[in-house]
Design an enzyme around this catalytic site. Structure first.
Site, mmCIF file in Angstrom:
data_model
loop_
_atom_site.group_PDB
_atom_site.id
_atom_site.type_symbol
_atom_site.label_atom_id
_atom_site.label_comp_id
_atom_site.label_asym_id
_atom_site.label_seq_id
_atom_site.Cartn_x
_atom_site.Cartn_y
_atom_site.Cartn_z
ATOM 1 N N LYS A 172 0.992 -1.153 0.016
ATOM 2 C CA LYS A 172 0.001 -0.181 0.065
ATOM 3 C C LYS A 172 0.851 1.374 -0.156
ATOM 4 C CE LYS A 172 -3.336 2.794 0.846
ATOM 5 N NZ LYS A 172 -4.181 3.412 -0.230
ATOM 6 N N LYS A 240 0.694 11.712 5.677
ATOM 7 C CA LYS A 240 1.018 10.567 6.499
ATOM 8 C C LYS A 240 1.568 9.367 5.964
ATOM 9 C CE LYS A 240 -2.117 7.928 7.362
ATOM 10 N NZ LYS A 240 -2.906 6.741 6.773
HETATM 11 P P1 NA7 Z 1 -10.924 9.940 8.183
HETATM 12 O O1 NA7 Z 1 -12.309 10.351 7.571
HETATM 13 O O2 NA7 Z 1 -10.058 10.939 8.785
HETATM 14 O O3 NA7 Z 1 -11.573 9.104 9.583
HETATM 15 C C1 NA7 Z 1 -10.689 8.663 10.599
HETATM 16 C C2 NA7 Z 1 -11.205 7.812 11.556
HETATM 17 O O4 NA7 Z 1 -10.503 7.422 12.451
HETATM 18 C C3 NA7 Z 1 -12.476 8.354 12.360
HETATM 19 O O5 NA7 Z 1 -13.412 7.426 12.610
HETATM 20 C C4 NA7 Z 1 -11.873 8.871 13.466
HETATM 21 O O6 NA7 Z 1 -12.915 8.902 14.643
HETATM 22 C C5 NA7 Z 1 -10.965 7.540 13.862
HETATM 23 N N1 NA7 Z 1 -9.979 8.030 14.945
HETATM 24 C C6 NA7 Z 1 -8.984 8.845 14.617
HETATM 25 N N2 NA7 Z 1 -8.139 9.080 15.616
HETATM 26 C C7 NA7 Z 1 -8.628 8.022 16.661
HETATM 27 C C8 NA7 Z 1 -8.458 7.772 18.069
HETATM 28 N N3 NA7 Z 1 -7.248 8.166 18.573
HETATM 29 N N4 NA7 Z 1 -9.243 6.750 18.653
HETATM 30 C C9 NA7 Z 1 -10.214 6.220 17.970
HETATM 31 N N5 NA7 Z 1 -10.444 6.619 16.750
HETATM 32 C C10 NA7 Z 1 -9.867 7.471 16.020
HETATM 33 O O7 NA7 Z 1 -9.896 9.036 7.530
HETATM 34 P P2 NA7 Z 1 -10.448 7.805 6.000
HETATM 35 O O8 NA7 Z 1 -11.721 7.117 6.574
HETATM 36 O O9 NA7 Z 1 -10.055 8.435 5.129
HETATM 37 O O10 NA7 Z 1 -9.042 6.894 6.356
HETATM 38 C C11 NA7 Z 1 -8.953 5.849 7.344
HETATM 39 C C12 NA7 Z 1 -7.642 5.129 7.201
HETATM 40 O O11 NA7 Z 1 -7.778 4.409 5.818
HETATM 41 C C13 NA7 Z 1 -6.594 5.754 7.066
HETATM 42 O O12 NA7 Z 1 -5.459 4.998 7.703
HETATM 43 C C14 NA7 Z 1 -6.086 6.029 5.442
HETATM 44 O O13 NA7 Z 1 -4.839 6.307 5.135
HETATM 45 C C15 NA7 Z 1 -6.670 4.848 5.037
HETATM 46 P P3 NA7 Z 1 -13.606 10.252 14.888
HETATM 47 O O14 NA7 Z 1 -14.718 10.315 13.853
HETATM 48 O O15 NA7 Z 1 -12.731 11.583 14.402
HETATM 49 O O16 NA7 Z 1 -13.848 10.382 16.333
#
Ligand code: NA7
Length: 304
Positions: A172, A240
């Site tokens: 990836k 990232k």
């Molecule tokens: P998004 O739309 O930025 O969503 C990120 C998700 O990760 C979202 O559900 C966040 O919850 C969650 N999140 C972020 N930090 C935390 C922590 N510390 N604990 C729990 N949950 C967290 O990203 P995408 O859906 O576009 O992408 C997700 C992945 O797939 C990423 O690795 C990409 O590179 C590929 P929130 O809603 O902010 O509470």
């Protein structure tokens, strides 16, 4: 027998993926840090958990798709993390793009609970997620992969086995380096031509009639020409991934000079406040430097 799924992370990617599983009739329990994002899933018939541990408790398959390594560590190992309750024999499928080193460490923690951990990052953006047409790149135990295929087939059109734990992520990261570089160089080249008075549609026709033709540019160019940078995949997450690719290059002792430069361009665009836009907004970094805009119909001056 039908598998029960715990689904953790309902961001741009996770929302439509979880929805596809609910619509396919699977028993899905979702968790998201910001609870409001679970509401559309609850309306569609999913159970909503108040912690990753609760989402994993009854699950045969636990899917994760959250932002980065720290987020996956938090939902897996943190307080009320999924590894507190995960069932022996279950499979954890992490579709987040994170450090392969961190992923391998988490796979060891899972093995300590007699569970399997697959790294299974995806490509296809939120559009592919909504259509159930993602491509999965998978690392880990092939037997565990076989067991989760009845779930993954609702989410993707291709599931490519890449090797041992971390191999899906390594694939990836290389793929995203290419994608990030292609869009960055699209920006450089189209801005240079625009400055020389070339209409963007004309250059697009030239490029797409040549061996430089690209499906990615086919998809992104109309958005760039409209100045529509609503996120399919955010610029901060692409940055990232470039950081992770450089970290991986260091670990593997390989040189990636072009990727290093491209990473810094995304860093600069993010520092300008473009992090939450689609990563194609990297084009505007060059537009602002050159004082021209790449827009359909014309190459407009910066005042346009
Ligand atoms: P998004 O739309 O930025 O969503 C990120 C998700 O990760 C979202 O559900 C966040 O919850 C969650 N999140 C972020 N930090 C935390 C922590 N510390 N604990 C729990 N949950 C967290 O990203 P995408 O859906 O576009 O992408 C997700 C992945 O797939 C990423 O690795 C990409 O590179 C590929 P929130 O809603 O902010 O509470």
């Amino acid at each position: 027998m039908e598998q029960s799924v715990g689904f953790i992370g309902l961001g741009l990617m996770g929302q439509p993926m979880a929805l596809n599983l609910v619509r396919a009739g699977l028993h899905v329990t979702v968790y998201n840090r910001t609870p409001e994002k679970a509401e559309p899933l609850a309306r569609a018939g999913a159970k909503v958990a108040s912690s990753p541990a609760e989402a994993a408790r009854e699950a045969d398959v636990v899917m994760i798709i959250v932002s980065d390594s720290a987020a996956v560590e938090e939902v897996a190992l943190g307080k009320n993390g999924l590894l507190e309750t995960v069932r022996p024999g279950s499979v954890i499928v992490d579709s987040s793009t994170i450090s392969p080193v961190v992923s391998r460490r988490l796979a060891c923690h899972a093995a300590g609970k007699q569970a399997s951990w697959l790294d299974a990052p995806v490509t296809g953006s939120k559009h592919g997620a909504a259509q159930g047409e993602l491509t999965f790149m998978i690392g880990g135990d092939p037997g565990a992969l076989e067991r989760v295929m009845p779930v993954l087939r609702f989410l993707g059109k291709k599931h490519i086995y890449c090797g041992r734990n971390g191999a899906g992520l390594a694939a990836k990261l290389s793929q995203n380096v290419m994608q990030a570089a292609m869009v960055e160089v699209f920006g450089e080249a189209f801005v240079a031509a625009a400055k020389a008075g070339v209409k963007p549609e004309a250059l697009l026709e030239v490029v797409q009639s040549s061996l430089a033709r690209s499906g990615l540019i086919d998809f992104k160019a109309p958005f760039v020409f409209r100045g529509d940078f609503s996120p399919y995949f955010s610029l901060k997450l692409m940055h990232k991934d470039l950081e992770l690719a450089m970290e991986q290059a260091y670990v593997q002792n390989v040189s990636m000079p072009a990727a290093a430069v491209v990473k810094e361009v995304y860093a600069a665009a993010k520092a300008q406040g473009k992090g939450d836009l689609d990563y194609a907004a990297v084009v505007t970094f060059f537009e602002e430097l050159a004082g021209v805009k790449v827009r359909g119909g014309q190459a407009a001056g910066s005042g346009a």
